[in-house]
Scaffold this motif. Structure first.
Motif, mmCIF file in Angstrom:
data_model
loop_
_atom_site.group_PDB
_atom_site.id
_atom_site.type_symbol
_atom_site.label_atom_id
_atom_site.label_comp_id
_atom_site.label_asym_id
_atom_site.label_seq_id
_atom_site.Cartn_x
_atom_site.Cartn_y
_atom_site.Cartn_z
ATOM 1 N N PHE A 18 0.825 -1.102 -0.074
ATOM 2 C CA PHE A 18 -0.130 -0.054 -0.174
ATOM 3 C C PHE A 18 0.874 1.218 0.024
ATOM 4 N N ASP A 19 0.069 2.175 -0.653
ATOM 5 C CA ASP A 19 1.279 3.747 -0.567
ATOM 6 C C ASP A 19 -0.108 4.648 -0.216
ATOM 7 N N LEU A 20 -0.292 4.982 1.134
ATOM 8 C CA LEU A 20 -1.420 5.630 1.603
ATOM 9 C C LEU A 20 -1.154 7.146 2.223
ATOM 10 N N PRO A 21 -1.980 8.334 1.916
ATOM 11 C CA PRO A 21 -1.749 9.405 2.689
ATOM 12 C C PRO A 21 -2.233 9.121 4.458
ATOM 13 N N ILE A 22 -1.558 9.758 5.255
ATOM 14 C CA ILE A 22 -1.904 9.633 6.657
ATOM 15 C C ILE A 22 -2.713 10.710 7.071
ATOM 16 N N ALA A 23 -3.593 10.336 8.041
ATOM 17 C CA ALA A 23 -4.140 11.628 8.547
ATOM 18 C C ALA A 23 -3.755 12.191 9.727
ATOM 19 N N ASN A 24 -2.656 11.298 10.561
ATOM 20 C CA ASN A 24 -2.218 12.015 11.779
ATOM 21 C C ASN A 24 -0.648 11.659 11.489
ATOM 22 N N PRO A 25 0.026 12.829 10.714
ATOM 23 C CA PRO A 25 1.453 12.550 10.553
ATOM 24 C C PRO A 25 2.172 12.992 11.628
ATOM 25 N N SER A 83 -8.659 3.302 6.645
ATOM 26 C CA SER A 83 -10.163 3.762 6.365
ATOM 27 C C SER A 83 -10.242 3.628 4.787
ATOM 28 N N SER A 84 -11.269 2.797 4.617
ATOM 29 C CA SER A 84 -11.550 2.582 2.946
ATOM 30 C C SER A 84 -12.928 3.128 2.828
ATOM 31 N N ASN A 85 -13.550 3.473 3.682
ATOM 32 C CA ASN A 85 -15.076 3.650 3.266
ATOM 33 C C ASN A 85 -15.327 4.936 2.324
ATOM 34 N N ASP A 86 -16.168 4.872 1.700
ATOM 35 C CA ASP A 86 -17.181 5.620 0.583
ATOM 36 C C ASP A 86 -17.506 7.044 1.465
ATOM 37 N N VAL A 87 -16.617 7.907 1.270
ATOM 38 C CA VAL A 87 -16.965 9.238 2.130
ATOM 39 C C VAL A 87 -18.012 10.070 1.464
ATOM 40 N N ALA A 88 -18.263 9.934 0.038
ATOM 41 C CA ALA A 88 -19.523 10.584 -0.458
ATOM 42 C C ALA A 88 -20.660 9.982 0.062
ATOM 43 N N ALA A 89 -20.958 8.830 0.533
ATOM 44 C CA ALA A 89 -22.044 8.145 1.389
ATOM 45 C C ALA A 89 -21.813 8.418 2.665
ATOM 46 N N TYR A 90 -20.741 8.554 3.249
ATOM 47 C CA TYR A 90 -20.404 8.340 4.642
ATOM 48 C C TYR A 90 -19.519 9.551 5.215
ATOM 49 N N ALA A 92 -18.835 11.273 7.526
ATOM 50 C CA ALA A 92 -18.093 11.234 8.794
ATOM 51 C C ALA A 92 -16.666 10.629 8.510
ATOM 52 N N ASP A 93 -16.698 9.778 7.703
ATOM 53 C CA ASP A 93 -15.631 9.057 7.569
ATOM 54 C C ASP A 93 -14.249 9.687 6.623
ATOM 55 N N SER A 94 -14.483 11.092 6.249
ATOM 56 C CA SER A 94 -13.625 11.859 5.326
ATOM 57 C C SER A 94 -12.472 11.785 6.001
ATOM 58 N N PHE A 95 -11.202 12.175 5.082
ATOM 59 C CA PHE A 95 -9.953 12.443 5.531
ATOM 60 C C PHE A 95 -9.872 13.519 6.558
ATOM 61 N N GLU A 96 -10.620 14.654 6.618
ATOM 62 C CA GLU A 96 -10.640 15.785 7.501
ATOM 63 C C GLU A 96 -11.213 15.111 8.821
ATOM 64 N N ASN A 97 -12.210 14.333 8.784
ATOM 65 C CA ASN A 97 -12.638 13.680 10.010
ATOM 66 C C ASN A 97 -11.645 12.697 10.499
ATOM 67 N N PRO A 110 -0.365 5.110 13.102
ATOM 68 C CA PRO A 110 -0.944 5.865 11.731
ATOM 69 C C PRO A 110 -2.225 5.342 11.281
ATOM 70 N N TYR A 111 -2.747 6.346 10.868
ATOM 71 C CA TYR A 111 -4.337 6.363 10.496
ATOM 72 C C TYR A 111 -4.211 6.840 9.178
ATOM 73 N N LEU A 112 -4.472 5.774 8.216
ATOM 74 C CA LEU A 112 -4.236 5.850 6.524
ATOM 75 C C LEU A 112 -5.577 5.822 5.612
ATOM 76 N N TYR A 113 -5.618 6.504 4.807
ATOM 77 C CA TYR A 113 -6.796 6.865 3.890
ATOM 78 C C TYR A 113 -6.530 5.982 2.496
ATOM 79 N N ASP A 114 -7.433 4.890 2.439
ATOM 80 C CA ASP A 114 -7.634 4.348 1.407
ATOM 81 C C ASP A 114 -8.725 4.740 0.346
#
Length: 189
Positions: A18-25, A83-90, A92-97, A110-114
């Motif tokens: 994986f190669d994913l951005p981190i929400a808490n760098p 976290s891999s959830n569809d943020v358009a539908a959810y 609350a699971d957005s990268f900012e959240n 690390p909390y990564l965004y897929d």
């Protein structure tokens, strides 16, 4: 909420890349760069956990997962949450959240965004939480639940992941029964 059980992929499966951005760098010294499996090469075990912000099953284990990450860090066990959830539908699971939740809860991992959900599919993750333990060679040694706690049963009597990590670190194998994790389904696009 649709109750879903993990798929229990074959032991010995190699950890998908994986190669994913981190929400808490600020959680480590990698300067906010995307994280990959290779970033944790020094770890004796790599715990990959698929979670999200809104799931009550994740909320039920969250404090115990945080404690586990802190307790096992000195033993060279690295926890990584994705976290891999569809943020358009959810939303609350957005990268900012994700960033906000990691800060409020003080995630020690690390909390990564897929966003593409490709990593979840590569791991055959289907629920939150979905947990995997990979050994030093990144072969799957454990997949299953954190423990027997859940939203309707907060008292924990069986510490499955801790027991698996202890056995793996002490003997090199995990012989205990591996019970599927259960939780909300990953919200696919």
């Amino acid at each position: 909420m649709a109750l879903t059980y993990s798929e229990m992929i074959d032991l010995g499966t190699m950890a998908p890349a994986f190669d994913l951005p981190i929400a808490n760098p600020d959680v480590d010294d990698l300067n906010g760069s995307p994280r990959s499996v290779e970033d944790y090469d020094a770890a004796e075990a790599l715990v990959v956990v698929f979670i999200c912000n809104h799931c009550p099953y994740v909320h039920a284990i969250e404090e115990r997962l945080i404690a586990l990450a802190k307790d096992y860090a000195p033993k060279q066990v690295q926890v990584v949450a994705i976290s891999s959830n569809d943020v358009a539908a959810y939303p609350a699971d957005s990268f900012e959240n994700m960033t906000a939740r990691a800060a409020v809860k003080r995630y020690p991992f690390p909390y990564l965004y897929d966003e593409s959900q490709e990593v979840a599919r590569a791991y055959s993750a289907v629920c939150t939480p979905d947990l995997y333990v990979f050994d030093a060679d990144r072969a799957l040694a454990y997949r299953g639940r954190l423990d027997d706690g859940r939203p309707s049963k907060p008292a924990v009597t069986q510490h499955d992941l801790r027991n698996a990590l202890d056995e793996k670190l002490e003997t090199g194998t995990v012989t205990a029964e591996q019970i599927p994790s259960m939780g909300c389904s990953i919200k696919w696009k």
